[in-house]
Design an enzyme around this catalytic site. Sequence first.
Site, PDB file in Angstrom:
ATOM      1  N   LYS A 152       4.391  -5.923  -9.624  1.00 54.47           N
ATOM      2  CA  LYS A 152       4.225  -7.140  -8.857  1.00 54.47           C
ATOM      3  C   LYS A 152       2.838  -7.692  -9.161  1.00 54.47           C
ATOM      4  O   LYS A 152       1.972  -6.964  -9.644  1.00 54.47           O
ATOM      5  CB  LYS A 152       4.455  -6.897  -7.378  1.00 54.47           C
ATOM      6  CG  LYS A 152       3.666  -5.757  -6.744  1.00 54.47           C
ATOM      7  CD  LYS A 152       4.211  -5.485  -5.348  1.00 54.47           C
ATOM      8  CE  LYS A 152       3.387  -4.480  -4.573  1.00 54.47           C
ATOM      9  NZ  LYS A 152       3.674  -3.088  -4.931  1.00 54.47           N
ATOM     10  N   ARG A 202      -0.648   9.580  -3.384  1.00 53.84           N
ATOM     11  CA  ARG A 202      -1.740   9.068  -2.556  1.00 53.84           C
ATOM     12  C   ARG A 202      -2.152  10.120  -1.548  1.00 53.84           C
ATOM     13  O   ARG A 202      -1.307  10.698  -0.863  1.00 53.84           O
ATOM     14  CB  ARG A 202      -1.326   7.789  -1.832  1.00 53.84           C
ATOM     15  CG  ARG A 202      -1.124   6.669  -2.813  1.00 53.84           C
ATOM     16  CD  ARG A 202      -0.957   5.330  -2.170  1.00 53.84           C
ATOM     17  NE  ARG A 202      -0.525   4.418  -3.223  1.00 53.84           N
ATOM     18  CZ  ARG A 202      -0.084   3.203  -3.024  1.00 53.84           C
ATOM     19  NH1 ARG A 202      -0.039   2.720  -1.799  1.00 53.84           N
ATOM     20  NH2 ARG A 202       0.296   2.448  -4.033  1.00 53.84           N
ATOM     21  N   ASP A 230      -4.428  -7.705  -2.573  1.00 56.31           N
ATOM     22  CA  ASP A 230      -4.715  -6.369  -2.043  1.00 56.31           C
ATOM     23  C   ASP A 230      -5.670  -5.577  -2.932  1.00 56.31           C
ATOM     24  O   ASP A 230      -6.226  -6.111  -3.903  1.00 56.31           O
ATOM     25  CB  ASP A 230      -3.408  -5.588  -1.816  1.00 56.31           C
ATOM     26  CG  ASP A 230      -2.753  -5.160  -3.122  1.00 56.31           C
ATOM     27  OD1 ASP A 230      -2.963  -5.844  -4.139  1.00 56.31           O
ATOM     28  OD2 ASP A 230      -2.036  -4.138  -3.128  1.00 56.31           O
ATOM     29  N   ASP A 265      -1.833  -6.343  -6.834  1.00 60.91           N
ATOM     30  CA  ASP A 265      -0.414  -6.630  -7.081  1.00 60.91           C
ATOM     31  C   ASP A 265       0.259  -7.341  -5.902  1.00 60.91           C
ATOM     32  O   ASP A 265       1.379  -7.828  -6.043  1.00 60.91           O
ATOM     33  CB  ASP A 265       0.365  -5.378  -7.506  1.00 60.91           C
ATOM     34  CG  ASP A 265       0.244  -4.225  -6.534  1.00 60.91           C
ATOM     35  OD1 ASP A 265      -0.413  -4.393  -5.480  1.00 60.91           O
ATOM     36  OD2 ASP A 265       0.796  -3.147  -6.822  1.00 60.91           O
ATOM     37  N   ARG A 266      -0.418  -7.419  -4.750  1.00 60.47           N
ATOM     38  CA  ARG A 266       0.193  -8.099  -3.607  1.00 60.47           C
ATOM     39  C   ARG A 266      -0.427  -9.473  -3.390  1.00 60.47           C
ATOM     40  O   ARG A 266      -1.545  -9.734  -3.836  1.00 60.47           O
ATOM     41  CB  ARG A 266      -0.028  -7.304  -2.320  1.00 60.47           C
ATOM     42  CG  ARG A 266       0.658  -5.985  -2.308  1.00 60.47           C
ATOM     43  CD  ARG A 266       0.500  -5.327  -0.960  1.00 60.47           C
ATOM     44  NE  ARG A 266       1.209  -4.061  -0.947  1.00 60.47           N
ATOM     45  CZ  ARG A 266       1.641  -3.467   0.140  1.00 60.47           C
ATOM     46  NH1 ARG A 266       1.427  -4.006   1.318  1.00 60.47           N
ATOM     47  NH2 ARG A 266       2.286  -2.313   0.058  1.00 60.47           N
ATOM     48  N   ARG A 290       8.638   1.875   9.649  1.00 52.26           N
ATOM     49  CA  ARG A 290       8.747   0.439   9.413  1.00 52.26           C
ATOM     50  C   ARG A 290      10.095  -0.035   9.941  1.00 52.26           C
ATOM     51  O   ARG A 290      11.132   0.513   9.575  1.00 52.26           O
ATOM     52  CB  ARG A 290       8.641   0.119   7.923  1.00 52.26           C
ATOM     53  CG  ARG A 290       7.384   0.647   7.251  1.00 52.26           C
ATOM     54  CD  ARG A 290       7.027  -0.206   6.040  1.00 52.26           C
ATOM     55  NE  ARG A 290       6.058   0.420   5.154  1.00 52.26           N
ATOM     56  CZ  ARG A 290       4.739   0.486   5.377  1.00 52.26           C
ATOM     57  NH1 ARG A 290       4.241  -0.014   6.503  1.00 52.26           N
ATOM     58  NH2 ARG A 290       3.930   1.066   4.506  1.00 52.26           N
ATOM     59  N   LYS A 318      -1.145   6.939 -10.454  1.00 53.19           N
ATOM     60  CA  LYS A 318       0.258   6.893 -10.869  1.00 53.19           C
ATOM     61  C   LYS A 318       0.350   6.702 -12.374  1.00 53.19           C
ATOM     62  O   LYS A 318      -0.598   6.242 -13.024  1.00 53.19           O
ATOM     63  CB  LYS A 318       1.012   5.786 -10.142  1.00 53.19           C
ATOM     64  CG  LYS A 318       0.579   4.383 -10.491  1.00 53.19           C
ATOM     65  CD  LYS A 318       1.514   3.389  -9.811  1.00 53.19           C
ATOM     66  CE  LYS A 318       1.018   1.981 -10.043  1.00 53.19           C
ATOM     67  NZ  LYS A 318       1.988   0.969  -9.642  1.00 53.19           N
ATOM     68  N   GLU A 374       9.422  -7.663   0.672  1.00 51.10           N
ATOM     69  CA  GLU A 374       8.895  -8.243   1.905  1.00 51.10           C
ATOM     70  C   GLU A 374       7.447  -7.838   2.176  1.00 51.10           C
ATOM     71  O   GLU A 374       6.777  -8.431   2.998  1.00 51.10           O
ATOM     72  CB  GLU A 374       9.769  -7.838   3.095  1.00 51.10           C
ATOM     73  CG  GLU A 374      10.066  -6.348   3.238  1.00 51.10           C
ATOM     74  CD  GLU A 374       8.874  -5.473   3.470  1.00 51.10           C
ATOM     75  OE1 GLU A 374       8.025  -5.867   4.268  1.00 51.10           O
ATOM     76  OE2 GLU A 374       8.805  -4.389   2.849  1.00 51.10           O
ATOM     77  N   SER A 375       6.987  -6.806   1.469  1.00 52.04           N
ATOM     78  CA  SER A 375       5.651  -6.258   1.695  1.00 52.04           C
ATOM     79  C   SER A 375       4.591  -7.019   0.896  1.00 52.04           C
ATOM     80  O   SER A 375       3.654  -6.420   0.396  1.00 52.04           O
ATOM     81  CB  SER A 375       5.648  -4.781   1.327  1.00 52.04           C
ATOM     82  OG  SER A 375       6.141  -4.618   0.009  1.00 52.04           O
ATOM     83  N   THR A 417      13.195   0.117  -1.785  1.00 54.46           N
ATOM     84  CA  THR A 417      11.784  -0.254  -1.714  1.00 54.46           C
ATOM     85  C   THR A 417      10.991   0.402  -2.845  1.00 54.46           C
ATOM     86  O   THR A 417      11.174   1.582  -3.130  1.00 54.46           O
ATOM     87  CB  THR A 417      11.224   0.204  -0.348  1.00 54.46           C
ATOM     88  OG1 THR A 417      11.856  -0.564   0.671  1.00 54.46           O
ATOM     89  CG2 THR A 417       9.726   0.026  -0.264  1.00 54.46           C
ATOM     90  N   THR A 432       6.267   6.316  -2.788  1.00 57.21           N
ATOM     91  CA  THR A 432       6.792   5.018  -3.207  1.00 57.21           C
ATOM     92  C   THR A 432       6.088   4.527  -4.463  1.00 57.21           C
ATOM     93  O   THR A 432       6.694   3.910  -5.333  1.00 57.21           O
ATOM     94  CB  THR A 432       6.600   3.971  -2.083  1.00 57.21           C
ATOM     95  OG1 THR A 432       7.057   4.522  -0.844  1.00 57.21           O
ATOM     96  CG2 THR A 432       7.375   2.700  -2.369  1.00 57.21           C
TER      97      THR A 432
HETATM   98  C1  VG1 Z   1       4.901  -0.017   0.585  1.00 57.91           C
HETATM   99  C2  VG1 Z   1       5.801  -1.232   0.613  1.00 57.91           C
HETATM  100  C3  VG1 Z   1       6.600  -1.332  -0.671  1.00 57.91           C
HETATM  101  C4  VG1 Z   1       5.631  -1.358  -1.859  1.00 57.91           C
HETATM  102  C5  VG1 Z   1       4.727  -0.139  -1.805  1.00 57.91           C
HETATM  103  C6  VG1 Z   1       3.678  -0.157  -2.897  1.00 57.91           C
HETATM  104  O1  VG1 Z   1       5.687   1.155   0.491  1.00 57.91           O
HETATM  105  O2  VG1 Z   1       6.650  -1.193   1.713  1.00 57.91           O
HETATM  106  O3  VG1 Z   1       7.397  -2.485  -0.636  1.00 57.91           O
HETATM  107  O4  VG1 Z   1       6.342  -1.367  -3.076  1.00 57.91           O
HETATM  108  O5  VG1 Z   1       4.051  -0.089  -0.556  1.00 57.91           O
HETATM  109  O6  VG1 Z   1       2.893  -1.305  -2.822  1.00 57.91           O
HETATM  110  P1  VG1 Z   1       6.027   2.065   1.796  1.00 57.91           P
HETATM  111  O7  VG1 Z   1       6.783   3.246   1.258  1.00 57.91           O
HETATM  112  O8  VG1 Z   1       4.725   2.386   2.441  1.00 57.91           O
HETATM  113  O9  VG1 Z   1       6.857   1.198   2.685  1.00 57.91           O
HETATM  114  V1  VG1 Z   1       1.284  -1.253  -3.395  1.00 57.91           V
HETATM  115  O10 VG1 Z   1       0.726  -2.783  -3.333  1.00 57.91           O
HETATM  116  O11 VG1 Z   1       0.884   0.113  -2.726  1.00 57.91           O
HETATM  117  O12 VG1 Z   1       1.359  -0.740  -5.031  1.00 57.91           O
HETATM  118 CO    CO Z   2      -0.974  -2.917  -4.379  1.00 61.48          CO
END
Ligand code: VG1
Ligand code: CO
Length: 541
Positions: A376, A22, A277, A281-282, A496, A126, A364-365, A344, A18
């Site tokens: 974000k 990682r 976080d 970004d969160r 999820r 990334k 939503e995350s 997502t 995503t």
């Molecule tokens: C999660 C969230 C997604 C977000 C991603 C990266 O992905 O659900 O909404 O964009 O993390 O966020 P997943 O595939 O685990 O549902 V961050 O703050 O890691 O850059």
């Molecule tokens: Co993040």
Amino acid sequence: MTKTTIATAPIEGQKPGTSGLRKKTRVFMDEHYLENFVQAMFDGIGGVEGKVLVVGGDGRFHNDVATQTILAMAAANGAARAIVGQNALLSTPAASNLIRTMQTDGGVILSASHNPGGIDEDFGIKFNMPNGGPAPEGVTNAIFERTKTLDSYHIWQGDPVDLSQIGVTKLGDMQVNIVDPVAAYVDLMQSLFDFPAIRAMIAGGVDVRFDAMCAITGPYGRAILEDALGAPAGTVTHGTPLPDFGGMHPDPNPTWAHELMAEMMGDDAPGFGAASDGDGDRNMIVGPNCYVSPSDSLAVIAANAHLAPGYKDGLKGVARSMPTSAAVDRVAEAMGLQCYETPTGWKFFGNLMDDGRVSLCGEESFGTGSDHVREKDGVWAVLMWLNIMAATGESVPQIMADHWARFGRNYYSRHDFEAIESEKADVLMSALRASLAGLAGQSFGPLTVAAADDYAYLDPVDGSRSEKQGVRVVFEGGARFVVRLSGTGTSGATLRLYLEKLDTEQLNLDPQAALADVIAAAEDVIGIKAHTGRTAPDVIT
Ligand code: VG1
Ligand code: CO
């Protein structure tokens, strides 16, 4: 110092998820692992000869060593210049800002975001594009393809660069600019929000708490909240970035930000609480005895962004990820704004922002942001909320009550089932997909299925298509659930389950109670217990 070419062989499984690649930190520390991926990244974007790159990360264990490797490889691959945060630190939104404002060819961000850090925890990397946003799927696929054929990589052998001093230095022929990771970001925030009004509100007695969770936002939070906005020392808690995040799990949700939650739900709670976080970004927004769900936060921001100077002319349009609640859709409809739905992951918002279609996006995350960068942005969301509070004179609970009274309440919750055996999760998803065609018309308790599908997205800007982005089951009346597997984990599978139901009359129910029918129907349809043995989620947000 010399440029060397090292022979290597493809390493399996270097497929970005995503948000980048990682893995466990120890995997990244294996011989050639990081180097292979970095060379594939450089090759996948057409080489870095003569290019300018931003490099930095969230400060987790191995951030410093990995940054040196990337710089040495950028130099050996002919990059002209690297712009690096002091001590290799940059929050993800701050990196996005530097990539954009310094007109670079992109950047490398080191982070596993909300995943824990340390030698036995997670690491990540990334590539972000010249627009400051995460590489789209076309690019991440090209990088992955390159990892399968790689037989060598280029690297300078020599002393590491001293990244502790701001200034200009050299690595081989490559210039290295070491910059203050915070300063340009603070300027950007000052250009968007009414700092004097927020300052006056804080001076007038609104107590603010910001939990940086021992991750990257500590210095940003202190510079902005304590220095620029005059909040007292101690407003930022866990404010020093640590390689292992002090053992905290830097995911700003009620489960992991439990210290903040305890304070906000207690007697004498501060007027405003927030957490961010690992990579900044969160965000989680909390008022006194009032948790704001991220989907609601997005909707509130959509309805009120015009109160902040940077958005005074209104929004161009809004976008949300598919599993995010439709609360923002209702605001968009009332305000005559176009509302987009994407898979997502923030990478899907970039085209919409670049094309001028939207200026506010959310997931939503706990992710919210605007077109000021292409990531974000946690601190941005905190300042947006403070700006809205300062402009309206309302508290968080008042803002929420007004919002729900006007638009209704999209009760929402996400249930995460973590570390499921991958095989079981795959079987569950296959069985669910196979059942979709026959679901419409079937009833589960009081709910009857209106439609069920596997979400696919056609990007309206570049025409690219992304399939299998989550199974959604919509009931008559609009309640729904969505199921997908996480693409950011490093061990096993995380399932999820996203649950949603609109209510325009009863606005103060407990979300789990309000969603009980949907939760029961989801279990009947999916059979989580039968497939995995799990009877309750590990994390509820
Ligand atoms: C999660 C969230 C997604 C977000 C991603 C990266 O992905 O659900 O909404 O964009 O993390 O966020 P997943 O595939 O685990 O549902 V961050 O703050 O890691 O850059
Ligand atoms: Co993040």
